[in-house]
Scaffold this active site. Structure first.
Site, PDB file in Angstrom:
ATOM      1  CE  LYS A 113      -5.687  15.646 -17.406  1.00  0.00           C
ATOM      2  NZ  LYS A 113      -4.553  14.728 -17.174  1.00  0.00           N
TER       3      LYS A 113
ATOM      4  CE1 TYR B 237      -9.096  12.814 -19.341  1.00  0.00           C
ATOM      5  CE2 TYR B 237      -9.511  14.810 -20.611  1.00  0.00           C
ATOM      6  CZ  TYR B 237      -8.639  13.841 -20.165  1.00  0.00           C
ATOM      7  OH  TYR B 237      -7.319  13.892 -20.516  1.00  0.00           O
TER       8      TYR B 237
ATOM      9  CG  ASP C 147      -8.349  20.990 -25.244  1.00  0.00           C
ATOM     10  OD1 ASP C 147      -8.451  19.804 -24.858  1.00  0.00           O
ATOM     11  OD2 ASP C 147      -8.560  21.339 -26.420  1.00  0.00           O
TER      12      ASP C 147
END
Length: 123
Positions: A41, A37, A15
């Site tokens: 992703k 990060y 998320d």
């Protein structure tokens, strides 16, 4: 490689591809990562979907489950900070997180895989 081998690929994402301003998110919510990060992703998601026909991206928030030590999970580390210490912990009061049980994630992965192969068998 997975496509050539006829394998089904599930990419586990995060998320963190969102900015955290409007949870809970849906599969059609617009990504807006705020840190490296989350950005990597999201790049991974895009690469998988571009290069692996039929792949699935599964975005999971904070995971929790069986642990060997309390520091292994973002959920239990927060518990440790507030439960076992008289020290102040820096935490916000606005961020919403949705902890997800790892066995539930495993169950969803299994269900996705079973559906994928049922559809192939029918076609």
């Amino acid at each position: 490689m997975a496509t050539k081998a006829g394998a089904f690929l599930i990419y586990i994402s995060s998320d963190y591809v969102f900015d955290g301003t409007s949870p809970p998110y849906r599969e059609d919510s617009m990504p807006n990562p705020m840190n490296l990060y989350g950005k990597t992703k999201l790049e991974g998601e895009r690469a998988v979907l571009k290069n692996h026909e039929g792949a699935v991206v599964l975005r999971v928030p904070v995971l929790y489950g069986d642990i060997e030590k309390i520091s292994e999970s973002a959920v239990t580390i927060l518990f440790e900070k507030v439960q076992f210490s008289n020290k102040l912990a820096n935490m916000d009061n606005w961020l919403q997180r949705f902890p997800t049980y790892v066995k539930d994630v495993a169950s969803v992965c299994l269900q996705l895989t079973e559906r994928k192969f049922e559809v192939r068998a029918i076609v």
